[in-house]
Design an enzyme around this catalytic site. Sequence first.
Site, PDB file in Angstrom:
ATOM      1  N   THR A   1      -2.342   1.003  -4.618  1.00  0.00           N
ATOM      2  CA  THR A   1      -2.899   2.128  -3.884  1.00  0.00           C
ATOM      3  C   THR A   1      -4.334   2.440  -4.283  1.00  0.00           C
ATOM      4  O   THR A   1      -4.749   2.175  -5.411  1.00  0.00           O
ATOM      5  CB  THR A   1      -2.028   3.390  -4.107  1.00  0.00           C
ATOM      6  OG1 THR A   1      -2.640   4.515  -3.469  1.00  0.00           O
ATOM      7  CG2 THR A   1      -1.857   3.701  -5.598  1.00  0.00           C
ATOM      8  N   SER A   2      -5.061   3.041  -3.344  1.00  0.00           N
ATOM      9  CA  SER A   2      -6.417   3.500  -3.633  1.00  0.00           C
ATOM     10  C   SER A   2      -6.426   4.881  -4.274  1.00  0.00           C
ATOM     11  O   SER A   2      -7.490   5.401  -4.610  1.00  0.00           O
ATOM     12  CB  SER A   2      -7.257   3.523  -2.350  1.00  0.00           C
ATOM     13  OG  SER A   2      -7.488   2.214  -1.878  1.00  0.00           O
TER      14      SER A   2
ATOM     15  N   ASP B   1      -1.570  -0.541   6.094  1.00  0.00           N
ATOM     16  CA  ASP B   1      -1.788   0.137   7.365  1.00  0.00           C
ATOM     17  C   ASP B   1      -3.250   0.254   7.742  1.00  0.00           C
ATOM     18  O   ASP B   1      -3.563   0.707   8.850  1.00  0.00           O
ATOM     19  CB  ASP B   1      -1.196   1.548   7.310  1.00  0.00           C
ATOM     20  CG  ASP B   1      -2.030   2.479   6.432  1.00  0.00           C
ATOM     21  OD1 ASP B   1      -2.435   3.545   6.929  1.00  0.00           O
ATOM     22  OD2 ASP B   1      -2.283   2.135   5.263  1.00  0.00           O
TER      23      ASP B   1
ATOM     24  N   ASP C   1       0.861  -1.174   0.000  1.00  0.00           N
ATOM     25  CA  ASP C   1       0.000   0.000   0.000  1.00  0.00           C
ATOM     26  C   ASP C   1       0.902   1.230   0.000  1.00  0.00           C
ATOM     27  O   ASP C   1       2.093   1.143   0.326  1.00  0.00           O
ATOM     28  CB  ASP C   1      -0.882  -0.030   1.253  1.00  0.00           C
ATOM     29  CG  ASP C   1      -1.682   1.232   1.431  1.00  0.00           C
ATOM     30  OD1 ASP C   1      -2.388   1.617   0.486  1.00  0.00           O
ATOM     31  OD2 ASP C   1      -1.586   1.838   2.509  1.00  0.00           O
TER      32      ASP C   1
ATOM     33  N   LYS D   1     -10.246  -1.579  -2.812  1.00  0.00           N
ATOM     34  CA  LYS D   1     -10.205  -2.163  -1.482  1.00  0.00           C
ATOM     35  C   LYS D   1     -11.487  -1.794  -0.732  1.00  0.00           C
ATOM     36  O   LYS D   1     -12.005  -0.700  -0.917  1.00  0.00           O
ATOM     37  CB  LYS D   1      -8.990  -1.631  -0.704  1.00  0.00           C
ATOM     38  CG  LYS D   1      -7.654  -1.875  -1.409  1.00  0.00           C
ATOM     39  CD  LYS D   1      -6.528  -1.112  -0.736  1.00  0.00           C
ATOM     40  CE  LYS D   1      -5.229  -1.206  -1.496  1.00  0.00           C
ATOM     41  NZ  LYS D   1      -4.142  -0.400  -0.884  1.00  0.00           N
TER      42      LYS D   1
ATOM     43  N   ASP E   1      -0.171   5.197   0.845  1.00  0.00           N
ATOM     44  CA  ASP E   1      -0.410   6.175   1.903  1.00  0.00           C
ATOM     45  C   ASP E   1      -0.546   5.490   3.252  1.00  0.00           C
ATOM     46  O   ASP E   1      -1.386   4.608   3.439  1.00  0.00           O
ATOM     47  CB  ASP E   1      -1.688   6.965   1.601  1.00  0.00           C
ATOM     48  CG  ASP E   1      -1.568   7.766   0.322  1.00  0.00           C
ATOM     49  OD1 ASP E   1      -0.864   8.777   0.325  1.00  0.00           O
ATOM     50  OD2 ASP E   1      -2.171   7.359  -0.698  1.00  0.00           O
TER      51      ASP E   1
END
Length: 230
Positions: free
Chosen positions: A119-120, A176, A28, A151, A30
């Site tokens: 990543t989102s 995270d 991931d 996600k 951020d």
Amino acid sequence: MTSASAAPESGPSDTRPIDRVFRAALFDMDGTLIDSTPAVDRSWIRWGQEWGIHDSFREGMHGRPARSLIAELVAPAQVEAALARVQQLELADVDGITVLEGAAELISSLPDDRRAIVTSCNRDLAPVRLRAADFPAPSVVVTIDDTPRGKPNPDPFLEGARRLGFDAADCVVFEDAPAGLAAGRAAGCFTVGIAGTHPAHELDADLVVRSLTQVSVRLVDGGFTLVVAP
């Protein structure tokens, strides 16, 4: 869930190896590799104020795609405009984005064909944040624009594994946020939760660490193993 703060096995290096070989690592971005929380909070607080939405909407938002969050907050006809505005705010605010401790060292210790960012963020925002942090990005970066579902669905991590040419069940995910860990678990990956954005007790993962400084890799035939420091 296993915590890295538990007593490690004895050994000359005082570290605890994970007894399996992984083919690739899916990270991931951020909150895992870079700290963009102040910029994210500023952008979303301003967005909420502009749209007249109470600040409580930000609880549990980290790790979720912006579109799915916005769809819960505004009328269907307003989603596209609301999404465009928050993206405009996020692209304009990259002040204070930094690399999280241990992140650059860990990802750089892996061959480029065995690592990916998942990543989102969308495909415009992800490189902007990586450049702002001066982070050494891998060749494979999967964004929310690359899969039909984000996600906590498994699609992003399945796509990351596919692009690297490996089965997701042979990959390790570093995350995270609960939504990201749920996505990694649904994809069949081994999951490592990094406490910080969320406290350790909220992270349902195969392994939970305080930071990536606790994790290193040992390259072996066919891939790598993880070594966890106490």
